[in-house]
Design a protein around this motif. Structure first.
Motif, PDB file in Angstrom:
ATOM      1  N   GLN A   1      15.375  -2.948   7.630  1.00 56.04           N
ATOM      2  CA  GLN A   1      15.180  -4.984   7.957  1.00 56.04           C
ATOM      3  C   GLN A   1      14.395  -4.667   9.412  1.00 56.04           C
ATOM      4  OE1 GLN A   1      17.072  -7.715   6.502  1.00 56.04           O
ATOM      5  NE2 GLN A   1      16.943  -6.006   4.704  1.00 56.04           N
ATOM      6  N   ASN A   2      14.127  -3.669  10.458  1.00 52.43           N
ATOM      7  CA  ASN A   2      13.393  -4.236  11.368  1.00 52.43           C
ATOM      8  C   ASN A   2      12.229  -3.069  11.122  1.00 52.43           C
ATOM      9  OD1 ASN A   2      15.341  -6.051  12.863  1.00 52.43           O
ATOM     10  ND2 ASN A   2      17.171  -3.947  13.208  1.00 52.43           N
ATOM     11  N   PRO A   3      11.331  -3.330  12.295  1.00 46.72           N
ATOM     12  CA  PRO A   3      10.404  -2.238  11.792  1.00 46.72           C
ATOM     13  C   PRO A   3      10.162  -1.089  12.682  1.00 46.72           C
ATOM     14  CG  PRO A   3       9.481  -4.479  12.291  1.00 46.72           C
ATOM     15  CD  PRO A   3      11.155  -5.026  12.816  1.00 46.72           C
ATOM     16  N   CYS A   4      10.342  -0.205  11.654  1.00 49.45           N
ATOM     17  CA  CYS A   4      10.667   1.736  12.797  1.00 49.45           C
ATOM     18  C   CYS A   4       8.676   2.089  12.571  1.00 49.45           C
ATOM     19  CB  CYS A   4      11.624   1.944  11.555  1.00 49.45           C
ATOM     20  SG  CYS A   4      11.420   2.670   9.896  1.00 49.45           S
TER      21      CYS A   4
ATOM     22  N   ARG B   1       6.243  -0.660  11.094  1.00 45.54           N
ATOM     23  CA  ARG B   1       5.854  -1.818  10.235  1.00 45.54           C
ATOM     24  C   ARG B   1       7.486  -1.177   9.433  1.00 45.54           C
ATOM     25  NH1 ARG B   1       0.032  -2.765   9.312  1.00 45.54           N
ATOM     26  NH2 ARG B   1      -0.484  -1.853  11.131  1.00 45.54           N
ATOM     27  N   LYS B   2       7.552  -2.579   8.808  1.00 48.72           N
ATOM     28  CA  LYS B   2       8.063  -2.845   7.697  1.00 48.72           C
ATOM     29  C   LYS B   2       7.752  -1.815   6.456  1.00 48.72           C
ATOM     30  CE  LYS B   2      10.488  -6.483   8.946  1.00 48.72           C
ATOM     31  NZ  LYS B   2      11.781  -8.334   8.761  1.00 48.72           N
TER      32      LYS B   2
ATOM     33  N   MET C   1       1.082  -1.457   0.408  1.00 49.44           N
ATOM     34  CA  MET C   1       0.093   0.063  -0.014  1.00 49.44           C
ATOM     35  C   MET C   1       0.599   1.688   0.030  1.00 49.44           C
ATOM     36  SD  MET C   1      -2.749   1.120   2.774  1.00 49.44           S
ATOM     37  CE  MET C   1      -3.306  -0.230   3.873  1.00 49.44           C
ATOM     38  N   LEU C   2       0.623   2.589  -0.821  1.00 48.22           N
ATOM     39  CA  LEU C   2       1.107   3.163  -1.035  1.00 48.22           C
ATOM     40  C   LEU C   2       0.901   4.047   0.161  1.00 48.22           C
ATOM     41  CD1 LEU C   2       3.465   5.005  -3.065  1.00 48.22           C
ATOM     42  CD2 LEU C   2       0.991   6.498  -3.231  1.00 48.22           C
ATOM     43  N   ILE C   3       2.129   4.626   1.137  1.00 48.26           N
ATOM     44  CA  ILE C   3       1.421   5.188   1.883  1.00 48.26           C
ATOM     45  C   ILE C   3       2.453   7.000   1.760  1.00 48.26           C
ATOM     46  CG2 ILE C   3       2.173   5.868   4.342  1.00 48.26           C
ATOM     47  CD1 ILE C   3       0.234   3.447   4.041  1.00 48.26           C
ATOM     48  N   ALA C   4       3.518   7.077   1.797  1.00 49.22           N
ATOM     49  CA  ALA C   4       3.758   8.662   0.920  1.00 49.22           C
ATOM     50  C   ALA C   4       4.506   8.528  -0.097  1.00 49.22           C
ATOM     51  CB  ALA C   4       5.084   8.934   1.665  1.00 49.22           C
ATOM     52  N   ARG C   5       4.695   9.670  -0.187  1.00 50.42           N
ATOM     53  CA  ARG C   5       5.360  10.030  -1.795  1.00 50.42           C
ATOM     54  C   ARG C   5       5.610  11.620  -2.233  1.00 50.42           C
ATOM     55  NH1 ARG C   5      -0.153   9.418  -4.743  1.00 50.42           N
ATOM     56  NH2 ARG C   5      -0.538  11.643  -5.660  1.00 50.42           N
ATOM     57  N   PHE C   6       6.967  11.676  -2.894  1.00 48.47           N
ATOM     58  CA  PHE C   6       7.466  13.669  -2.882  1.00 48.47           C
ATOM     59  C   PHE C   6       8.341  13.469  -4.313  1.00 48.47           C
ATOM     60  CE2 PHE C   6      11.138  15.547  -3.596  1.00 48.47           C
ATOM     61  CZ  PHE C   6      10.695  16.598  -2.505  1.00 48.47           C
TER      62      PHE C   6
ATOM     63  N   VAL D   1      18.891  16.302 -12.767  1.00 49.28           N
ATOM     64  CA  VAL D   1      18.232  15.849 -12.671  1.00 49.28           C
ATOM     65  C   VAL D   1      16.491  17.276 -13.484  1.00 49.28           C
ATOM     66  CG1 VAL D   1      18.775  13.817 -12.338  1.00 49.28           C
ATOM     67  CG2 VAL D   1      17.497  15.288 -10.594  1.00 49.28           C
ATOM     68  N   THR D   2      15.975  16.585 -13.944  1.00 47.55           N
ATOM     69  CA  THR D   2      14.799  17.062 -13.550  1.00 47.55           C
ATOM     70  C   THR D   2      13.109  16.508 -13.574  1.00 47.55           C
ATOM     71  OG1 THR D   2      14.095  15.727 -16.414  1.00 47.55           O
ATOM     72  CG2 THR D   2      15.616  17.880 -16.399  1.00 47.55           C
ATOM     73  N   ASP D   3      13.720  15.813 -13.390  1.00 47.73           N
ATOM     74  CA  ASP D   3      12.811  14.172 -12.374  1.00 47.73           C
ATOM     75  C   ASP D   3      13.213  13.963 -11.035  1.00 47.73           C
ATOM     76  OD1 ASP D   3      10.114  14.233 -11.655  1.00 47.73           O
ATOM     77  OD2 ASP D   3      10.227  12.081 -12.823  1.00 47.73           O
ATOM     78  N   ALA D   4      12.825  13.807  -9.601  1.00 49.82           N
ATOM     79  CA  ALA D   4      13.113  12.542  -8.823  1.00 49.82           C
ATOM     80  C   ALA D   4      12.137  12.383  -8.044  1.00 49.82           C
ATOM     81  CB  ALA D   4      14.547  13.221  -8.188  1.00 49.82           C
ATOM     82  N   GLY D   5      12.281  11.481  -7.326  1.00 52.15           N
ATOM     83  CA  GLY D   5      11.188  11.307  -6.273  1.00 52.15           C
ATOM     84  C   GLY D   5      11.740  10.264  -5.543  1.00 52.15           C
ATOM     85  N   PHE D   6      10.278  10.083  -4.357  1.00 52.89           N
ATOM     86  CA  PHE D   6      10.355   8.190  -3.746  1.00 52.89           C
ATOM     87  C   PHE D   6       8.732   8.310  -3.391  1.00 52.89           C
ATOM     88  CE2 PHE D   6      11.501  11.415   0.117  1.00 52.89           C
ATOM     89  CZ  PHE D   6       9.980  10.754   0.459  1.00 52.89           C
ATOM     90  N   GLN D   7       8.534   6.996  -3.469  1.00 53.18           N
ATOM     91  CA  GLN D   7       7.449   6.428  -2.782  1.00 53.18           C
ATOM     92  C   GLN D   7       7.386   5.821  -1.297  1.00 53.18           C
ATOM     93  OE1 GLN D   7       6.217   4.497  -6.488  1.00 53.18           O
ATOM     94  NE2 GLN D   7       4.709   6.243  -6.949  1.00 53.18           N
ATOM     95  N   VAL D   8       6.721   5.119  -0.336  1.00 52.73           N
ATOM     96  CA  VAL D   8       7.090   4.592   0.532  1.00 52.73           C
ATOM     97  C   VAL D   8       6.096   4.170   1.000  1.00 52.73           C
ATOM     98  CG1 VAL D   8       7.020   4.539   3.221  1.00 52.73           C
ATOM     99  CG2 VAL D   8       8.111   6.514   1.611  1.00 52.73           C
ATOM    100  N   PHE D   9       5.612   2.112   0.366  1.00 55.40           N
ATOM    101  CA  PHE D   9       5.223   1.921   0.394  1.00 55.40           C
ATOM    102  C   PHE D   9       5.267   0.953   2.281  1.00 55.40           C
ATOM    103  CE2 PHE D   9       5.583   2.077  -4.325  1.00 55.40           C
ATOM    104  CZ  PHE D   9       4.733   2.243  -4.536  1.00 55.40           C
ATOM    105  N   LEU D  10       3.538   0.306   2.400  1.00 56.74           N
ATOM    106  CA  LEU D  10       3.655   0.033   3.392  1.00 56.74           C
ATOM    107  C   LEU D  10       4.146  -2.209   2.997  1.00 56.74           C
ATOM    108  CD1 LEU D  10       3.164  -1.056   6.866  1.00 56.74           C
ATOM    109  CD2 LEU D  10       0.418  -0.461   5.855  1.00 56.74           C
ATOM    110  N   LEU D  11       5.134  -2.745   3.437  1.00 54.28           N
ATOM    111  CA  LEU D  11       4.940  -3.702   3.567  1.00 54.28           C
ATOM    112  C   LEU D  11       4.309  -5.110   4.454  1.00 54.28           C
ATOM    113  CD1 LEU D  11       8.916  -4.402   3.255  1.00 54.28           C
ATOM    114  CD2 LEU D  11       6.872  -4.442   1.512  1.00 54.28           C
ATOM    115  N   ARG D  12       3.533  -5.862   4.008  1.00 54.10           N
ATOM    116  CA  ARG D  12       2.626  -7.174   4.789  1.00 54.10           C
ATOM    117  C   ARG D  12       3.853  -7.961   5.390  1.00 54.10           C
ATOM    118  NH1 ARG D  12      -3.203  -5.808   3.320  1.00 54.10           N
ATOM    119  NH2 ARG D  12      -2.966  -4.002   2.860  1.00 54.10           N
TER     120      ARG D  12
END
Length: 85
Positions: free
Chosen positions: A47-50, A25-26, A1-6, A74-85
């Motif tokens: 590696q460890n939940p945080c 979580r992981k 599940m996508l939780i954050a993006r930039f 660069v003209t484009d950069a960013g990140f996505q943070v996903f919740l792992l189950r």
């Protein structure tokens, strides 16, 4: 599940309203940077939940490092943070 993006095109990161109820979580961070079809990508898994606040700090530092590798040209950069189950 996508939780954050930039993205470089956004002033602030987007954080899902569901993030408020998440504890330790992981996570998976997907990073990208590039100019058109020439892109660099990377993935980071903790590696460890945080907590989300800790992984966002890691994501921010990682995207800064990736931008430094490209000399901030660069003209484009960013990140996505996903919740792992």
């Amino acid at each position: 599940m996508l939780i954050a993006r930039f993205s470089l095109h956004d002033e602030q990161p987007w954080i899902s309203p569901k993030a408020r109820s998440l504890g330790s979580r992981k996570w998976l961070i997907k990073l990208h940077a590039g100019n058109g079809p020439a892109r660099s990508t990377d993935e980071i898994r903790n590696q460890n939940p945080c907590n989300l606040v800790d992984i966002l700090e890691t994501a921010t530092q990682s995207i800064d490092d990736l931008l430094s590798e490209h000399a901030h040209t660069v003209t484009d950069a960013g990140f996505q943070v996903f919740l792992l189950r």
